[in-house]
Design a protein around this motif. Structure first.
Motif, PDB file in Angstrom:
ATOM      1  N   MET A  62       0.809  -1.267   0.123  1.00  0.00           N
ATOM      2  CA  MET A  62       0.023  -0.006  -0.072  1.00  0.00           C
ATOM      3  C   MET A  62       0.769   1.215  -0.068  1.00  0.00           C
ATOM      4  O   MET A  62       0.500   2.226  -0.687  1.00  0.00           O
ATOM      5  CB  MET A  62      -0.696   0.062   1.213  1.00  0.00           C
ATOM      6  N   SER A  63       1.930   0.963   0.857  1.00  0.00           N
ATOM      7  CA  SER A  63       2.953   2.415   0.542  1.00  0.00           C
ATOM      8  C   SER A  63       3.256   2.645  -0.723  1.00  0.00           C
ATOM      9  O   SER A  63       3.441   3.871  -0.988  1.00  0.00           O
ATOM     10  CB  SER A  63       4.023   2.100   1.753  1.00  0.00           C
ATOM     11  N   ASP A  64       3.564   1.828  -1.477  1.00  0.00           N
ATOM     12  CA  ASP A  64       4.086   1.877  -2.790  1.00  0.00           C
ATOM     13  C   ASP A  64       3.042   2.911  -3.498  1.00  0.00           C
ATOM     14  O   ASP A  64       3.258   3.589  -4.468  1.00  0.00           O
ATOM     15  CB  ASP A  64       4.316   0.837  -3.545  1.00  0.00           C
ATOM     16  N   ILE A  65       1.617   2.315  -3.468  1.00  0.00           N
ATOM     17  CA  ILE A  65       0.508   2.833  -4.104  1.00  0.00           C
ATOM     18  C   ILE A  65       0.441   4.480  -3.503  1.00  0.00           C
ATOM     19  O   ILE A  65       0.199   5.344  -4.487  1.00  0.00           O
ATOM     20  CB  ILE A  65      -0.709   2.329  -3.606  1.00  0.00           C
ATOM     21  N   LEU A  66       0.475   4.534  -2.497  1.00  0.00           N
ATOM     22  CA  LEU A  66       0.269   6.195  -1.753  1.00  0.00           C
ATOM     23  C   LEU A  66       1.460   6.960  -2.313  1.00  0.00           C
ATOM     24  O   LEU A  66       1.476   7.815  -2.701  1.00  0.00           O
ATOM     25  CB  LEU A  66       0.389   5.893  -0.377  1.00  0.00           C
ATOM     26  N   THR A  67       2.820   6.401  -2.497  1.00  0.00           N
ATOM     27  CA  THR A  67       3.806   7.344  -2.970  1.00  0.00           C
ATOM     28  C   THR A  67       3.417   7.689  -4.366  1.00  0.00           C
ATOM     29  O   THR A  67       3.957   8.715  -4.731  1.00  0.00           O
ATOM     30  CB  THR A  67       5.310   6.137  -2.725  1.00  0.00           C
ATOM     31  N   LEU A  68       3.157   6.767  -5.119  1.00  0.00           N
ATOM     32  CA  LEU A  68       2.601   6.944  -6.705  1.00  0.00           C
ATOM     33  C   LEU A  68       1.862   7.964  -6.758  1.00  0.00           C
ATOM     34  O   LEU A  68       1.727   8.869  -7.522  1.00  0.00           O
ATOM     35  CB  LEU A  68       2.507   5.518  -7.364  1.00  0.00           C
ATOM     36  N   LEU A  69       0.554   7.913  -5.837  1.00  0.00           N
ATOM     37  CA  LEU A  69      -0.283   8.767  -5.854  1.00  0.00           C
ATOM     38  C   LEU A  69       0.177  10.101  -5.522  1.00  0.00           C
ATOM     39  O   LEU A  69      -0.282  11.281  -6.105  1.00  0.00           O
ATOM     40  CB  LEU A  69      -1.684   8.248  -5.016  1.00  0.00           C
ATOM     41  N   LYS A  70       0.917  10.211  -4.495  1.00  0.00           N
ATOM     42  CA  LYS A  70       1.519  11.514  -4.188  1.00  0.00           C
ATOM     43  C   LYS A  70       2.736  12.109  -5.370  1.00  0.00           C
ATOM     44  O   LYS A  70       2.616  13.136  -5.359  1.00  0.00           O
ATOM     45  CB  LYS A  70       2.279  11.272  -2.736  1.00  0.00           C
ATOM     46  N   TRP A  71       3.024  11.113  -6.030  1.00  0.00           N
ATOM     47  CA  TRP A  71       3.803  11.522  -7.221  1.00  0.00           C
ATOM     48  C   TRP A  71       3.122  12.125  -8.267  1.00  0.00           C
ATOM     49  O   TRP A  71       3.587  13.064  -9.066  1.00  0.00           O
ATOM     50  CB  TRP A  71       4.785  10.374  -7.660  1.00  0.00           C
ATOM     51  N   ARG A  72       1.954  11.741  -8.691  1.00  0.00           N
ATOM     52  CA  ARG A  72       1.172  12.057  -9.903  1.00  0.00           C
ATOM     53  C   ARG A  72       0.733  13.578  -9.556  1.00  0.00           C
ATOM     54  O   ARG A  72       0.308  13.925  -8.405  1.00  0.00           O
ATOM     55  CB  ARG A  72       0.008  11.251  -9.925  1.00  0.00           C
ATOM     56  N   TYR A  73       0.467  14.398 -10.386  1.00  0.00           N
ATOM     57  CA  TYR A  73      -0.081  15.487 -10.676  1.00  0.00           C
ATOM     58  C   TYR A  73      -0.644  16.041 -11.919  1.00  0.00           C
ATOM     59  O   TYR A  73      -0.466  15.285 -12.989  1.00  0.00           O
ATOM     60  CB  TYR A  73       0.569  16.556  -9.943  1.00  0.00           C
ATOM     61  N   ALA A  74      -1.479  16.930 -11.934  1.00  0.00           N
ATOM     62  CA  ALA A  74      -2.194  17.169 -13.350  1.00  0.00           C
ATOM     63  C   ALA A  74      -1.007  18.045 -14.136  1.00  0.00           C
ATOM     64  O   ALA A  74      -0.603  19.256 -13.779  1.00  0.00           O
ATOM     65  CB  ALA A  74      -3.361  18.145 -13.103  1.00  0.00           C
ATOM     66  N   VAL A  75      -0.373  17.358 -14.954  1.00  0.00           N
ATOM     67  CA  VAL A  75       0.769  18.020 -15.793  1.00  0.00           C
ATOM     68  C   VAL A  75       0.135  19.240 -16.739  1.00  0.00           C
ATOM     69  O   VAL A  75      -0.885  19.246 -17.452  1.00  0.00           O
ATOM     70  CB  VAL A  75       1.340  16.959 -16.489  1.00  0.00           C
ATOM     71  N   LYS A  76       1.015  20.257 -16.499  1.00  0.00           N
ATOM     72  CA  LYS A  76       0.306  21.610 -17.530  1.00  0.00           C
ATOM     73  C   LYS A  76       1.244  21.814 -18.748  1.00  0.00           C
ATOM     74  O   LYS A  76       1.178  22.206 -19.579  1.00  0.00           O
ATOM     75  CB  LYS A  76       0.809  22.644 -16.399  1.00  0.00           C
ATOM     76  N   LYS A  77       2.531  20.849 -18.632  1.00  0.00           N
ATOM     77  CA  LYS A  77       3.340  21.110 -19.739  1.00  0.00           C
ATOM     78  C   LYS A  77       4.137  19.620 -19.999  1.00  0.00           C
ATOM     79  O   LYS A  77       4.899  19.194 -19.136  1.00  0.00           O
ATOM     80  CB  LYS A  77       4.431  22.235 -19.807  1.00  0.00           C
ATOM     81  N   PHE A  78       3.803  18.898 -21.163  1.00  0.00           N
ATOM     82  CA  PHE A  78       4.325  17.676 -21.439  1.00  0.00           C
ATOM     83  C   PHE A  78       5.688  17.928 -22.185  1.00  0.00           C
ATOM     84  O   PHE A  78       5.699  18.925 -22.836  1.00  0.00           O
ATOM     85  CB  PHE A  78       3.368  16.752 -22.164  1.00  0.00           C
ATOM     86  N   ASP A  79       6.769  16.973 -22.162  1.00  0.00           N
ATOM     87  CA  ASP A  79       7.620  16.864 -23.061  1.00  0.00           C
ATOM     88  C   ASP A  79       7.153  16.202 -24.454  1.00  0.00           C
ATOM     89  O   ASP A  79       7.039  15.204 -24.298  1.00  0.00           O
ATOM     90  CB  ASP A  79       8.739  16.063 -22.232  1.00  0.00           C
ATOM     91  N   ASP A  80       7.155  17.049 -25.467  1.00  0.00           N
ATOM     92  CA  ASP A  80       6.607  16.444 -26.771  1.00  0.00           C
ATOM     93  C   ASP A  80       7.838  15.581 -27.349  1.00  0.00           C
ATOM     94  O   ASP A  80       7.392  14.769 -28.303  1.00  0.00           O
ATOM     95  CB  ASP A  80       6.129  17.613 -27.525  1.00  0.00           C
ATOM     96  N   THR A  81       8.975  15.345 -26.775  1.00  0.00           N
ATOM     97  CA  THR A  81       9.869  14.384 -27.629  1.00  0.00           C
ATOM     98  C   THR A  81       9.748  12.888 -26.762  1.00  0.00           C
ATOM     99  O   THR A  81      10.448  11.995 -27.361  1.00  0.00           O
ATOM    100  CB  THR A  81      11.171  14.780 -27.231  1.00  0.00           C
ATOM    101  N   LYS A  82       8.935  12.752 -25.675  1.00  0.00           N
ATOM    102  CA  LYS A  82       8.755  11.452 -25.068  1.00  0.00           C
ATOM    103  C   LYS A  82       7.537  10.560 -25.290  1.00  0.00           C
ATOM    104  O   LYS A  82       6.556  11.606 -25.238  1.00  0.00           O
ATOM    105  CB  LYS A  82       9.108  11.785 -23.836  1.00  0.00           C
ATOM    106  N   LYS A  83       7.399   9.500 -25.758  1.00  0.00           N
ATOM    107  CA  LYS A  83       6.338   8.918 -25.994  1.00  0.00           C
ATOM    108  C   LYS A  83       6.203   7.953 -25.221  1.00  0.00           C
ATOM    109  O   LYS A  83       7.213   6.956 -24.493  1.00  0.00           O
ATOM    110  CB  LYS A  83       6.498   8.296 -27.509  1.00  0.00           C
TER     111      LYS A  83
END
Length: 210
Positions: free
Chosen positions: A1-22
């Motif tokens: 569960m700690s891994d899941i919470l770490t990942l959910l804390k990591w995510r955010y609503a990205v405002k600018k993507f790197d258009d070179t990465k797929k």
């Protein structure tokens, strides 16, 4: 569960993507399967998801998305569209699929079919549209969690003109309505919002134990 919470804390609503990465095909398939496995009312999944990579189409959609750069810069653009009318034919097709997968005769599902139809048919067109749109958000939640698990960035967006989306994608002819969009990809180093502290209600304010 700690891994899941770490990942959910990591995510955010990205405002600018790197258009070179797929996003890799393997990761994309896992995200789409997570959407496919989403819970939905009666199991009907009254929606479709469009996976858009075509650059020209995304350029057309950007002005209808308040000009936001995520639409064109993300690796993939997922457009969730709810079904505007769940009718008897849709229910029958769903139950045919149930019968085929579970090896059940059609007559074994008649009672369930009649029950669903009696409940769904009593809804107005507006109520059906609201109900199916709610189902989309369950699938969206699964997509967000799957992205986080794979450390693929995302940005759920309601900031778009769905009427224009519907027109560009010819969704009304398919009995669909654009509900929410989800660009996925990888954050740009220039996106300063990735450094912001996550702001959420306290647990005391959010949860009530009765």
């Amino acid at each position: 569960m700690s891994d899941i919470l770490t990942l959910l804390k990591w995510r955010y609503a990205v405002k600018k993507f790197d258009d070179t990465k797929k996003v890799s095909q393997k990761d994309l398939e896992q995200i789409l399967e997570a959407i496919q496995l989403s819970a939905s009312s009666y199991g009907l999944q009254p929606y479709e998801v469009f996976v858009v990579t075509d650059a020209e189409l995304r350029q057309k959609l950007q002005p209808a998305s308040w000009g936001q750069s995520q639409i064109v810069d993300a690796s993939h653009l997922l457009i969730f569209a709810n079904k505007t009318n769940v009718d008897d034919a849709y229910i029958d097709a769903y139950l045919e699929n149930v019968g085929a997968i579970r090896n059940l005769p059609t007559e074994a599902l008649t009672g369930y079919a009649d029950f669903m139809k009696s409940k769904i048919n009593e809804l107005s067109a507006e109520q059906k549209n609201i109900w199916t749109a709610k189902q989309v958000y369950i699938a969206l939640g699964n997509a967000l969690d799957a992205c986080a698990a794979l450390q693929v960035d995302s940005c759920p967006m309601e900031g778009f003109d769905n009427a224009t989306y519907n027109e560009i994608l010819d969704l009304p002819s398919k009995g669909l309505n654009a509900t929410v969009v989800l660009p996925i990809g990888y954050r740009s180093t220039e996106d300063q919002t990735q450094h912001y502290e996550k702001v959420r209600k306290s647990k005391e304010d959010l949860f009530t134990f009765i």
